[in-house]
Design an enzyme around this catalytic site. Structure first.
Site, mmCIF file in Angstrom:
data_model
loop_
_atom_site.group_PDB
_atom_site.id
_atom_site.type_symbol
_atom_site.label_atom_id
_atom_site.label_comp_id
_atom_site.label_asym_id
_atom_site.label_seq_id
_atom_site.Cartn_x
_atom_site.Cartn_y
_atom_site.Cartn_z
ATOM 1 N N HIS A 307 -36.881 27.531 -9.675
ATOM 2 C CA HIS A 307 -35.497 27.237 -10.078
ATOM 3 C C HIS A 307 -35.446 27.131 -11.592
ATOM 4 C CE1 HIS A 307 -31.557 25.306 -10.321
ATOM 5 N NE2 HIS A 307 -31.376 25.729 -9.086
ATOM 6 N N ASP A 364 -32.225 27.461 -1.211
ATOM 7 C CA ASP A 364 -32.130 28.630 -0.321
ATOM 8 C C ASP A 364 -33.309 28.762 0.636
ATOM 9 O OD1 ASP A 364 -30.759 30.034 -3.179
ATOM 10 O OD2 ASP A 364 -29.670 29.827 -1.291
HETATM 11 C C1 SDX Z 1 -29.986 29.458 -6.706
HETATM 12 O O1 SDX Z 1 -29.020 27.948 -11.282
HETATM 13 C C2 SDX Z 1 -28.695 27.364 -10.176
HETATM 14 O O2 SDX Z 1 -28.313 26.195 -10.118
HETATM 15 C C3 SDX Z 1 -28.806 28.245 -8.942
HETATM 16 C C4 SDX Z 1 -28.632 27.553 -7.602
HETATM 17 C C5 SDX Z 1 -27.217 27.017 -7.418
HETATM 18 O O3 SDX Z 1 -27.038 26.061 -6.642
HETATM 19 O O4 SDX Z 1 -26.271 27.631 -7.999
HETATM 20 O O5 SDX Z 1 -29.543 26.471 -7.481
HETATM 21 C C6 SDX Z 1 -28.858 28.512 -6.448
HETATM 22 O O6 SDX Z 1 -29.758 30.523 -7.220
HETATM 23 C C7 SDX Z 1 -31.387 29.021 -6.379
HETATM 24 C C8 SDX Z 1 -32.477 30.083 -6.767
HETATM 25 C C9 SDX Z 1 -32.528 31.145 -5.659
HETATM 26 N N1 SDX Z 1 -33.397 32.282 -6.097
HETATM 27 C C10 SDX Z 1 -34.619 32.457 -5.525
HETATM 28 O O7 SDX Z 1 -35.118 31.719 -4.684
HETATM 29 C C11 SDX Z 1 -35.323 33.735 -6.013
HETATM 30 C C12 SDX Z 1 -36.803 33.424 -6.310
HETATM 31 N N2 SDX Z 1 -36.831 32.595 -7.510
HETATM 32 C C13 SDX Z 1 -37.036 33.227 -8.759
HETATM 33 O O8 SDX Z 1 -36.639 34.540 -8.898
HETATM 34 C C14 SDX Z 1 -36.860 32.324 -9.978
HETATM 35 O O9 SDX Z 1 -37.550 31.173 -9.713
HETATM 36 C C15 SDX Z 1 -35.454 31.973 -10.427
HETATM 37 C C16 SDX Z 1 -34.615 33.179 -10.618
HETATM 38 C C17 SDX Z 1 -34.785 31.059 -9.441
HETATM 39 C C18 SDX Z 1 -35.569 31.222 -11.751
HETATM 40 O O10 SDX Z 1 -36.069 32.125 -12.663
HETATM 41 P P1 SDX Z 1 -36.352 31.697 -14.210
HETATM 42 O O11 SDX Z 1 -35.887 30.308 -14.468
HETATM 43 O O12 SDX Z 1 -35.811 32.784 -15.076
HETATM 44 O O13 SDX Z 1 -37.911 31.633 -14.274
HETATM 45 P P2 SDX Z 1 -38.842 32.874 -14.520
HETATM 46 O O14 SDX Z 1 -38.372 34.052 -13.725
HETATM 47 O O15 SDX Z 1 -38.990 33.036 -15.996
HETATM 48 O O16 SDX Z 1 -40.204 32.367 -13.867
HETATM 49 C C19 SDX Z 1 -41.096 31.535 -14.626
HETATM 50 C C20 SDX Z 1 -42.479 31.887 -14.100
HETATM 51 C C21 SDX Z 1 -42.777 33.379 -14.179
HETATM 52 O O17 SDX Z 1 -44.199 33.502 -14.252
HETATM 53 P P3 SDX Z 1 -44.876 33.754 -15.756
HETATM 54 O O18 SDX Z 1 -44.182 34.970 -16.334
HETATM 55 O O19 SDX Z 1 -44.587 32.479 -16.517
HETATM 56 O O20 SDX Z 1 -46.322 33.977 -15.458
HETATM 57 O O21 SDX Z 1 -42.564 31.548 -12.700
HETATM 58 C C22 SDX Z 1 -42.762 32.745 -11.955
HETATM 59 C C23 SDX Z 1 -42.356 33.912 -12.833
HETATM 60 O O22 SDX Z 1 -43.055 35.096 -12.470
HETATM 61 N N3 SDX Z 1 -41.886 32.650 -10.771
HETATM 62 C C24 SDX Z 1 -42.228 33.025 -9.548
HETATM 63 C C25 SDX Z 1 -41.118 32.685 -8.742
HETATM 64 N N4 SDX Z 1 -40.158 32.142 -9.506
HETATM 65 C C26 SDX Z 1 -40.637 32.129 -10.759
HETATM 66 N N5 SDX Z 1 -43.316 33.613 -9.050
HETATM 67 C C27 SDX Z 1 -43.351 33.866 -7.716
HETATM 68 N N6 SDX Z 1 -42.313 33.563 -6.858
HETATM 69 C C28 SDX Z 1 -41.195 32.989 -7.357
HETATM 70 N N7 SDX Z 1 -40.177 32.689 -6.521
#
Ligand code: SDX
Length: 428
Positions: A307, A364
């Site tokens: 998140h 989710d």
């Molecule tokens: C919602 O913003 C809100 O409030 C949203 C929400 C709401 O109520 O409105 O809470 C609802 O959208 C919840 C999120 C639902 N999405 C997912 O579950 C999709 C999977 N999650 C990710 O794609 C990710 O965690 C996000 C999009 C939710 C957040 O992405 P960020 O903050 O941009 O973080 P990032 O992509 O920069 O990740 C940081 C690190 C990375 O690794 P490094 O490059 O540092 O090595 O964490 C890793 C990412 O690769 N990472 C994951 C991961 N999420 C982040 N690796 C594997 N699986 C994951 N799910």
């Protein structure tokens, strides 16, 4: 503590005010930075940038706190109702018994939509994703209520538009579902409560008696509360920026629905179930898929994990996980996908990659399992999220308009070609 931040650019020092919120969060006000220094800031994804000052929702990602207008989400989920929470988010205060009754009556009176909406619905093939149908029907409200698009609209007109969309959204959502499954639409019934009426329009048929199971209606009411707002998330920010051009509430909400549709945002609940079913079909090897999620060369991500703000457990995920056990138990549903989800969570919470990046289950991760147990089809999961988030979007749009915030128009840093002469095609 000094309430001034100093920034040094090319030997010049600029002072910028520091503001503090009611929960002691601090922010550097850079609104005069470019005028003073010629420099702007840049922050892709706005990970460190606040877009507004808001009094609607407070969340603390480190401590896993979420409050709507100061009330903890745990108390609202266990003691309130969705329409009461909608009233709270939109007005800022909990309603009295009389105010809530009046609000419920107003909503009940506006659940029916113009018959011509059926012509719009008929234009969508059964292959249409319900989110695309929903955003189109919401935009179409501007055609049936043209005064709602008038930028000089009165607050009385806005408040009527708010009641109309809260009342009609379940009708649109259920009709989008009926369009998908090829069944006749059901008209709303004003003698039913909000969630029972939604279930009636979703699963009722003209030829049969349908009575919503109170366990299911209560579970949906709780899920809608848990999704009702989440401060400046992607879709709420979309609603605010579209509304900042003085576009109507309906046009802004339709944009929010489309932003929510993405699998990184509200579309994640559908992606979680598809992921869990894929893992199950692949033999249920949880570690194999965890390794894929950690492999930078593999595009697979553990959907429902991570998140932007929560670097601790998403408080909603905790409540939904408990509700999943309760609802499946009450309905006597055994879903092997729930066991896979719990197995994934257990492995992830002990894995260094997830621990270092503070990746926890988000709202989710478990919601799809409940929706599935309630008989909601997978492609409707994000529509359920939109149904819940509606009052939050409305509250965000209303606050932005009440505060007369300027049109949203970010700057950029240009990295393209510098000036060059046009070359005629015969000389290229
Ligand atoms: C919602 O913003 C809100 O409030 C949203 C929400 C709401 O109520 O409105 O809470 C609802 O959208 C919840 C999120 C639902 N999405 C997912 O579950 C999709 C999977 N999650 C990710 O794609 C990710 O965690 C996000 C999009 C939710 C957040 O992405 P960020 O903050 O941009 O973080 P990032 O992509 O920069 O990740 C940081 C690190 C990375 O690794 P490094 O490059 O540092 O090595 O964490 C890793 C990412 O690769 N990472 C994951 C991961 N999420 C982040 N690796 C594997 N699986 C994951 N799910």
């Amino acid at each position: 503590m000094s309430n001034i931040a100093e920034i040094n650019i090319n030997g010049n020092t600029y002072s910028l005010p520091i503001i503090e919120g009611s929960e002691k969060e601090t922010a550097i006000d850079i609104s005069k930075l470019r005028g003073q220094s010629g420099a702007i800031t840049i922050d892709p994804g706005f990970k460190n940038t606040g877009s507004t000052k808001s009094a609607i929702t407070f969340l603390d990602g480190e401590r896993g706190i979420l409050r709507y207008r100061g009330y903890p989400i745990e108390q609202l989920a266990n003691k309130s109702s969705f329409l009461e929470v909608a009233y709270l988010l939109i007005t800022g205060e909990l309603p009295s018994a009389e105010e809530l009754t009046e609000f419920q009556k107003k909503v009940s009176r506006h659940t029916l939509v113009h018959e011509d909406f059926k012509k719009i619905l008929d234009g969508f093939p059964s292959t249409s994703h319900p989110m695309g149908v929903l955003s189109s029907l919401v935009t179409a409200l501007t055609a049936f209520y043209p005064h709602s698009t008038d930028p000089a609209r009165s607050w009385a007109q806005v408040n009527l538009s708010i009641v109309r969309i809260i009342a009609k959204m379940p009708t649109f959502a259920a009709w989008a579902y009926k369009n998908k499954v090829g069944q006749p639409i059901m008209y709303p019934r004003n003698d039913l409560d909000y969630c029972s009426n939604f279930l009636y329009m979703m699963f009722g048929l003209p030829s049969t008696e349908y009575h919503a199971d109170p366990v299911i209606a209560d579970a949906i009411d709780k899920l809608l509360i848990l999704h009702a707002d989440h401060e400046q998330n992607c879709s709420a920010s979309t609603v605010r920026i579209v509304g900042s051009s003085q576009a109507s509430l309906y046009a802004s909400l339709s944009a929010g629905i489309n932003a929510l549709w993405g699998p990184l945002h509200g579309g994640a609940n559908q992606a979680v179930i598809e992921m869990l079913e894929g893992i199950r079909a692949d033999g249920g090897n949880v570690q194999k898929w965890m390794n894929k999620a950690k492999d930078k060369n593999d595009p697979f991500r553990l959907m429902g994990f991570g998140h932007r703000v929560y670097k601790n457990f998403d408080p909603r995920a905790k409540i939904i996980k408990r509700a999943a056990d309760d609802v499946l138990g009450a309905l006597g549903v055994v879903d092997p996908v729930l066991d896979i989800a719990k197995g994934l969570e257990e492995v992830a919470l002990q894995d260094d990659y997830f621990i270092e990046r503070k990746l926890y289950p988000n709202v989710d991760f478990y919601s799809g399992i409940i929706y599935r147990a309630l008989g909601i089809p997978t492609e409707m999961f994000t529509v359920m999220f939109a149904l819940g988030r509606l009052p939050g979007w409305i509250a965000q749009w209303k606050e932005m308009r009440e505060n007369k915030e300027p049109i949203g128009r970010p700057r950029q840093v240009y990295i393209g070609a510098t000036e060059r002469e046009y070359v005629s095609i015969d000389k290229r």
